[in-house]
Design an enzyme around this catalytic site. Sequence first.
Site, PDB file in Angstrom:
ATOM      1  CB  ALA A 112      44.233  37.886  46.469  1.00  0.00           C
ATOM      2  N   GLY A 162      39.657  36.412  48.671  1.00  0.00           N
ATOM      3  CA  GLY A 162      39.961  37.530  49.574  1.00  0.00           C
ATOM      4  C   GLY A 162      38.807  38.520  49.691  1.00  0.00           C
ATOM      5  CD  GLU A 195      40.226  34.795  52.733  1.00  0.00           C
ATOM      6  OE1 GLU A 195      40.808  35.284  51.743  1.00  0.00           O
ATOM      7  OE2 GLU A 195      40.738  33.926  53.463  1.00  0.00           O
ATOM      8  CD  GLU A 226      40.597  31.725  48.549  1.00  0.00           C
ATOM      9  OE1 GLU A 226      39.544  31.041  48.456  1.00  0.00           O
ATOM     10  OE2 GLU A 226      40.646  32.807  49.140  1.00  0.00           O
TER      11      GLU A 226
HETATM   12  C1  LIG Z   1      44.279  34.964  50.030  1.00  0.00           C
HETATM   13  C2  LIG Z   1      43.313  35.238  48.946  1.00  0.00           C
HETATM   14  C3  LIG Z   1      43.371  34.526  47.766  1.00  0.00           C
HETATM   15  C4  LIG Z   1      42.428  34.810  46.682  1.00  0.00           C
HETATM   16  O1  LIG Z   1      41.563  35.638  46.796  1.00  0.00           O
HETATM   17  S1  LIG Z   1      42.639  33.916  45.246  1.00  0.00           S
HETATM   18  C5  LIG Z   1      41.473  34.628  44.102  1.00  0.00           C
HETATM   19  C6  LIG Z   1      40.072  34.162  44.368  1.00  0.00           C
HETATM   20  N1  LIG Z   1      39.189  34.673  43.361  1.00  0.00           N
HETATM   21  C7  LIG Z   1      38.914  34.018  42.229  1.00  0.00           C
HETATM   22  O2  LIG Z   1      39.424  32.951  41.972  1.00  0.00           O
HETATM   23  C8  LIG Z   1      37.952  34.685  41.276  1.00  0.00           C
HETATM   24  C9  LIG Z   1      38.627  35.018  39.967  1.00  0.00           C
HETATM   25  N2  LIG Z   1      37.701  35.574  39.018  1.00  0.00           N
HETATM   26  C10 LIG Z   1      36.814  34.831  38.345  1.00  0.00           C
HETATM   27  O3  LIG Z   1      36.690  33.641  38.515  1.00  0.00           O
HETATM   28  C11 LIG Z   1      35.973  35.534  37.319  1.00  0.00           C
HETATM   29  O4  LIG Z   1      36.560  36.756  37.007  1.00  0.00           O
HETATM   30  C12 LIG Z   1      34.533  35.803  37.780  1.00  0.00           C
HETATM   31  C13 LIG Z   1      33.797  34.466  37.944  1.00  0.00           C
HETATM   32  C14 LIG Z   1      34.509  36.565  39.107  1.00  0.00           C
HETATM   33  C15 LIG Z   1      33.812  36.653  36.700  1.00  0.00           C
HETATM   34  O5  LIG Z   1      33.952  36.065  35.444  1.00  0.00           O
HETATM   35  P1  LIG Z   1      33.590  36.903  34.122  1.00  0.00           P
HETATM   36  O6  LIG Z   1      32.250  37.452  34.242  1.00  0.00           O
HETATM   37  O7  LIG Z   1      33.881  35.984  32.951  1.00  0.00           O
HETATM   38  O8  LIG Z   1      34.612  38.130  34.123  1.00  0.00           O
HETATM   39  P2  LIG Z   1      36.172  38.105  33.779  1.00  0.00           P
HETATM   40  O9  LIG Z   1      36.370  38.422  32.354  1.00  0.00           O
HETATM   41  O10 LIG Z   1      36.806  36.852  34.285  1.00  0.00           O
HETATM   42  O11 LIG Z   1      36.709  39.326  34.712  1.00  0.00           O
HETATM   43  C16 LIG Z   1      36.723  40.656  34.291  1.00  0.00           C
HETATM   44  C17 LIG Z   1      38.147  41.171  34.447  1.00  0.00           C
HETATM   45  O12 LIG Z   1      38.464  41.094  35.843  1.00  0.00           O
HETATM   46  C18 LIG Z   1      39.672  40.356  36.000  1.00  0.00           C
HETATM   47  N3  LIG Z   1      39.640  39.639  37.298  1.00  0.00           N
HETATM   48  C19 LIG Z   1      38.582  39.035  37.860  1.00  0.00           C
HETATM   49  N4  LIG Z   1      38.933  38.506  39.040  1.00  0.00           N
HETATM   50  C20 LIG Z   1      40.247  38.773  39.212  1.00  0.00           C
HETATM   51  C21 LIG Z   1      41.197  38.476  40.224  1.00  0.00           C
HETATM   52  N5  LIG Z   1      40.845  37.809  41.354  1.00  0.00           N
HETATM   53  N6  LIG Z   1      42.455  38.882  40.066  1.00  0.00           N
HETATM   54  C22 LIG Z   1      42.824  39.572  38.975  1.00  0.00           C
HETATM   55  N7  LIG Z   1      41.966  39.903  37.968  1.00  0.00           N
HETATM   56  C23 LIG Z   1      40.700  39.498  38.100  1.00  0.00           C
HETATM   57  C24 LIG Z   1      39.686  39.393  34.840  1.00  0.00           C
HETATM   58  O13 LIG Z   1      40.991  38.917  34.590  1.00  0.00           O
HETATM   59  C25 LIG Z   1      39.160  40.278  33.727  1.00  0.00           C
HETATM   60  O14 LIG Z   1      40.211  41.111  33.304  1.00  0.00           O
HETATM   61  P3  LIG Z   1      40.459  41.347  31.722  1.00  0.00           P
HETATM   62  O15 LIG Z   1      39.209  42.023  31.232  1.00  0.00           O
HETATM   63  O16 LIG Z   1      41.664  42.223  31.651  1.00  0.00           O
HETATM   64  O17 LIG Z   1      40.647  40.014  31.092  1.00  0.00           O
END
Ligand SMILES: C/C=C/C(=O)SCCNC(=O)CCNC(=O)[C@H](O)C(C)(C)COP(=O)(O)OP(=O)(O)OC[C@H]1O[C@@H](n2cnc3c(N)ncnc32)[C@H](O)[C@@H]1OP(=O)(O)O
Length: 264
Positions: free
Chosen positions: A71, A117, A120, A140
Amino acid sequence: MTLIDAEFENLQLDQHGALAVLTVNRPQALNALNADTLSEIAQAVELIMDTAEVGALIVTGGGDRAFVAGADISELADMDSVFAGRELSLAGQDVMQTIATLPFPTIAAINGFALGGGLELALACDVRVAAPTAKLGLPEAGLGLVPGFGGTQRLPRLIGAGRALDLMLTGRQVGAEEALSMGLVNYVADQPLMRARELAQQMLRNAPMALGLVKEAVRRGLDTTFDHALEIEADMFGMAAATKDFKEGTRAFLEKRPARFQGE
Ligand SMILES: C/C=C/C(=O)SCCNC(=O)CCNC(=O)[C@H](O)C(C)(C)COP(=O)(O)OP(=O)(O)OC[C@H]1O[C@@H](n2cnc3c(N)ncnc32)[C@H](O)[C@@H]1OP(=O)(O)O
């Protein structure tokens, strides 16, 4: 409107004969599900359901890094009440449950990160194919949250409570081979979308109504007692036995020719 005419901001929807391919396409945010994207997925799935010739669906992610990285955390960060959190969870669950209950096969082609998500969404599909570089997890708790799009329920049903709790309590990401060994994905393939297409074509050779009835027997059977589940299986078997495709399938076998199923 047909699938081919449908236009979305954050999705691409393609149709190749009986196969629909839904690509979540926000690569700049690793295809994270913001509210607009979630609502577009719901609209796309509705459109797919209304398209009679579609008999299988593949879900994948745009770009070369992610299936769906969860998400959208920038939107989640604004949640400030029990009510808002519950509403968001229910909305996400609803979309995933619509996918999980589609009456035809669904395959997730996991081409990179499938987190939160995103995992999921993959869990709502029937079969998962992962790229060797894919990373899967439910992180999460590290954000102070709980998986809320069905993960706390679908993951233990798929891989067992012990393994599911390990993934949810550590929040760790598993690679494709570990995911395969724990039954979290069905296949690891260099080209997951291509492998998913092959699997879909193989499924599409079977009788469409039988596929829907198999899915219903498994899904409903998992949520009830064993005795009741056997009754459900008998009901589905009875419904299949009353189809024209059953007559065609058995006749084709006896006549040593391929079956021509009509979905009736
Ligand atoms: C009910 C459901 C709840 C949920 O789903 S809660 C969310 C669960 N997901 C996460 O916690 C994953 C979040 N993302 C990460 O941990 C990292 O990303 C990764 C490990 C997947 C990849 O890391 P890296 O290779 O360093 O890339 P990067 O610079 O972090 O990501 C590239 C751009 O993608 C955006 N992004 C990544 N995941 C999300 C997300 N889940 N929500 C919003 N933005 C996201 C970042 O911020 C960034 O953006 P910019 O280049 O503008 O800084």
